[in-house]
Scaffold this active site. Structure first.
Site, PDB file in Angstrom:
ATOM      1  N   ASP A 177     -25.906  -2.379   8.573  1.00 52.83           N
ATOM      2  CA  ASP A 177     -25.881  -2.502   7.106  1.00 52.83           C
ATOM      3  C   ASP A 177     -26.568  -3.810   6.705  1.00 52.83           C
ATOM      4  OD1 ASP A 177     -23.828  -4.088   8.254  1.00 52.83           O
ATOM      5  OD2 ASP A 177     -22.736  -4.153   6.365  1.00 52.83           O
ATOM      6  N   HIS A 511     -26.778   2.997  15.118  1.00 50.14           N
ATOM      7  CA  HIS A 511     -26.501   3.128  13.687  1.00 50.14           C
ATOM      8  C   HIS A 511     -27.154   1.928  12.996  1.00 50.14           C
ATOM      9  CE1 HIS A 511     -24.253   4.155  10.051  1.00 50.14           C
ATOM     10  NE2 HIS A 511     -24.041   2.846   9.921  1.00 50.14           N
ATOM     11  N   ASP A 560     -24.738   8.487  21.742  1.00 54.55           N
ATOM     12  CA  ASP A 560     -25.913   7.741  21.286  1.00 54.55           C
ATOM     13  C   ASP A 560     -26.478   8.422  20.043  1.00 54.55           C
ATOM     14  OD1 ASP A 560     -28.049   6.085  21.038  1.00 54.55           O
ATOM     15  OD2 ASP A 560     -29.060   6.723  22.875  1.00 54.55           O
ATOM     16  N   GLU A 569     -23.003   1.253  16.519  1.00 55.46           N
ATOM     17  CA  GLU A 569     -23.696   0.301  15.661  1.00 55.46           C
ATOM     18  C   GLU A 569     -24.120  -0.892  16.526  1.00 55.46           C
ATOM     19  OE1 GLU A 569     -21.781  -0.244  11.898  1.00 55.46           O
ATOM     20  OE2 GLU A 569     -23.351  -1.564  11.133  1.00 55.46           O
TER      21      GLU A 569
HETATM   22  O1  9MR Z   1     -16.686  -5.209  14.114  1.00 57.48           O
HETATM   23  C1  9MR Z   1     -15.854  -4.777  13.057  1.00 57.48           C
HETATM   24  C2  9MR Z   1     -14.652  -4.097  13.653  1.00 57.48           C
HETATM   25  O2  9MR Z   1     -13.893  -5.016  14.393  1.00 57.48           O
HETATM   26  C3  9MR Z   1     -13.817  -3.473  12.547  1.00 57.48           C
HETATM   27  O3  9MR Z   1     -12.770  -2.729  13.129  1.00 57.48           O
HETATM   28  C4  9MR Z   1     -14.695  -2.569  11.688  1.00 57.48           C
HETATM   29  C5  9MR Z   1     -13.944  -1.917  10.547  1.00 57.48           C
HETATM   30  O4  9MR Z   1     -13.528  -2.827   9.623  1.00 57.48           O
HETATM   31  O5  9MR Z   1     -15.770  -3.324  11.160  1.00 57.48           O
HETATM   32  C6  9MR Z   1     -16.618  -3.843  12.143  1.00 57.48           C
HETATM   33  O6  9MR Z   1     -17.622  -4.580  11.548  1.00 57.48           O
HETATM   34  C7  9MR Z   1     -18.579  -3.903  10.767  1.00 57.48           C
HETATM   35  C8  9MR Z   1     -18.560  -4.545   9.389  1.00 57.48           C
HETATM   36  O7  9MR Z   1     -17.358  -4.285   8.767  1.00 57.48           O
HETATM   37  C9  9MR Z   1     -19.738  -4.131   8.537  1.00 57.48           C
HETATM   38  N1  9MR Z   1     -20.977  -4.303   9.232  1.00 57.48           N
HETATM   39  C10 9MR Z   1     -21.019  -3.597  10.492  1.00 57.48           C
HETATM   40  C11 9MR Z   1     -19.938  -4.088  11.410  1.00 57.48           C
HETATM   41  C12 9MR Z   1     -20.027  -3.434  12.785  1.00 57.48           C
HETATM   42  O8  9MR Z   1     -19.705  -2.081  12.757  1.00 57.48           O
END
Ligand code: 9MR
Length: 586
Positions: A177, A511, A560, A569
């Site tokens: 994102d 992702h 994947d 991601e």
């Molecule tokens: O790494 C984060 C993980 O520990 C959390 O469980 C999750 C849900 O809140 O979010 C992950 O971080 C994401 C972030 O919120 C937005 N950008 C992408 C991050 C990686 O997926």
């Protein structure tokens, strides 16, 4: 019943999982065969020309619910002749190719650091630094002058917004994102800066990387990290600003009430789009309004910690910048003392939450950094008074950062606190190293709970193991760190290297809004060096993961696929320990 199902899913497979990048000649070398039953098999290793280099029999391993199916060990440590294109064979089955070479992870380390260049906001990504024209893109989110989100969040809380506007251009996009988050930026930047300190400034000297700053006489590692430090500083609320904020509330389910507070010196939690953008999305085409989100104590302490760390690193390199960092760090520390309970409780769409109800570890970390930089007894007292002073709290992650403070104290000049922190890290390393003995794939992580970004937990353990090896001088710690990297690079029951471009069977479809070839062939795939979050059996909340629920062994809950945002991601806080571990590998 569940175990039977998992076994069924794994039945009939014959595959050989190995680190697909390769090994240093004298490294321990383990591959794992997945076999349809527990009967030992004959294996051989062929070189690129088909000549047999080594052969033996597999050793059946006890059933491991983390992996499912049958595993057997192949010890190929005796393969020490440098070469490329080696393959392990069992009958018709062949492993991916791998090499034996001195310093096998140099390119990996460099590509992993380049990930941060690719993630830069506010600047064009140039073909000549990006490794190819397909990864070049125009500058995005340029001149990012933003004000606070105002209005209703998803739970109906009405946020009053703020009077100020900040220029927060730059920094790194967090992940797939385009949000920029102070909390996650903090640990990622710290990790790169710690690598600089750990290596005595030797990692990535000027000119080592292809990047715009190469040739400026400053380490390229520092140049990359500074790109984010500048952003973190820009997220600080100007002195004297009063804001209406949800003081002391840490339950997002309850309606929020707002109180006027002196928010000067606090850091905004994030800057991000007001709603989720679609995939694919080149960042310069982002059509959505971006906002600052409310300051939080956690973000403020992240800023205090990293700005303090930056202040001591740049003291001799750029004294004016160092002073700016130290001023920001002390202002942030003071603001967090004034506002110790501002949690990220708003439920906003368009960005991740990074909410944390316990900021005592952030406070310890910030105190440790400020103490290491200033020697001020006030910060020593804060370190010692913390509940985290005598415990490590496991490997670091964005929400759990006490280990970062200990890692800094452990290389500091105050020998008492240094020795206490070293002992805690060595003790944790001992625990991690022992865990690998219970795991078929021999990684220093025995839990059956694989969280979002599990590859980074493993690499963060590897980082602590390497530290412990230096202090305790025990080879088993370094070997366990090597086991972690072997798993990341292909010795896992997915048979996949979780790092793009490194291995014959490597991550293809992260992702990501720009590396979105799977969604639209006009977009590129990932550049080499991006780390997938990896298996996740604790939050299977994306559409791809949902289909796997209850059907995968923990280490196999991974696909994947670009839609698999809980499993596939990429993120700055995950790539940073990869840089650390790949750079320090023997
Ligand atoms: O790494 C984060 C993980 O520990 C959390 O469980 C999750 C849900 O809140 O979010 C992950 O971080 C994401 C972030 O919120 C937005 N950008 C992408 C991050 C990686 O997926």
């Amino acid at each position: 019943m569940k175990a039977a199902l998992l076994l069924l899913a794994a039945q009939g497979e014959l595959a050989i999982d190995v680190n697909q990048v390769g090994f240093a000649p004298d490294a321990p070398k383990l591959a794992i065969a997945r076999t349809p039953d527990a009967a030992p098999r004959d294996w051989r290793i062929e070189d690129a020309a088909g000549k047999t280099m080594l052969s033996g029999k597999t050793t059946p391993l006890p059933a491991d619910p983390r992996a499912g199916g049958h595993q057997q060990a192949i010890d190929l440590s005796a393969l020490t002749d440098p070469g490329k294109g080696y393959r392990i064979r069992i009958g018709e089955a062949a492993s991916a190719a791998f090499s034996v070479a001195p310093q096998p992870y140099r390119v990996l380390a460099s590509d992993a650091l380049a990930f941060f260049y690719h993630q830069r906001a506010g600047t064009p990504i140039l073909a000549r630094h990006a490794g190819g024209a397909q990864w070049a893109r125009p500058a995005a989110h340029v001149g990012e002058r933003v004000t606070c989100f105002a209005g209703k969040d998803q739970r109906g809380n009405v946020w009053p917004g703020c009077e100020h506007t900040l220029d927060v251009t730059g920094g790194w996009y967090d992940a797939g994102d385009h949000g920029k988050y102070v909390v996650n930026g903090g640990i990622a930047t710290w990790t790169l800066l710690n690598l600089h300190e750990w290596t005595g400034g030797a990692a990535f000297p000027d000119g080592a990387q292809s990047m715009p700053e190469a040739g400026n006489r400053v380490s390229d590692l520092l140049d990359e990290a500074r790109y984010e430090v500048g952003f973190l500083l820009a997220m600080q609320v100007p002195r004297g600003k009063t804001m209406q904020l949800p003081v002391g509330q840490n339950d997002p389910a309850k309606p929020l009430t707002f109180t006027a507070v002196d928010a000067g010196g606090m850091a905004h939690h994030k800057v991000a789009d007001e709603r989720w953008t679609s995939i694919p999305m080149r960042p310069d085409r982002d059509p959505v309004t971006r906002r600052l989100y409310p300051p939080s104590t956690a973000a403020t302490l992240n800023l205090a910690a990293v700005a303090a760390q930056a202040a001591r690193i740049w003291r001799t390199i750029d004294p004016a910048f160092a002073k700016k960092c130290l001023d920001a760090a002390t202002a942030a520390w003071a603001a967090a003392q004034r506002n110790p309970q501002l949690f990220a409780v708003g439920d906003f769409t368009g960005s991740g939450g990074y909410g944390d109800r316990d900021v005592s570890d952030e406070s310890f970390w910030a105190a440790a950094e400020l103490y290491a930089t200033t020697g001020d007894p006030r910060f020593a007292a804060a370190v010692d008074a913390s509940p985290h002073a005598g415990r490590l709290g496991g490997e670091p992650s964005w929400a759990s950062v006490a280990a970062l403070g200990h890692a800094t104290l452990a290389i500091g000049s105050d020998w008492q606190r240094r020795d206490r922190s070293r002992a805690l890290i060595v003790e944790a390393a001992d625990r991690f190293e022992r865990e690998r003995r219970d795991v078929a794939y021999r990684i220093p992580f025995a839990s059956e709970r694989y969280v979002w970004g599990s590859t980074s937990n493993l690499l963060s353990r590897a980082m602590l193991l390497r530290m412990a090896q230096r202090w305790a001088g025990e080879a088993r710690f370094g070997a366990a760190a090597g086991d972690a990297l072997d798993y990341i690079l292909g010795r896992n029951p997915m048979g996949t290297s979780y790092v793009s471009g490194h291995g014959e069977r490597a991550l293809q479809n992260p992702h990501h809004r720009f590396w979105a070839r799977q969604a639209d062939p006009a977009y590129p795939g990932p550049p080499p060096g991006a780390l997938s979050g990896g298996p996740n059996n604790s939050n299977m909340g994306d559409p791809v993961a949902e289909k796997l629920k209850g059907k995968c062994a923990p280490q196999r809950c991974w696909v994947d696929d670009i839609g698999a945002f809980t499993m596939n991601e990429v993120a700055i806080n995950w790539n940073a320990p990869l840089v650390w571990v790949a750079t320090t590998a023997p």
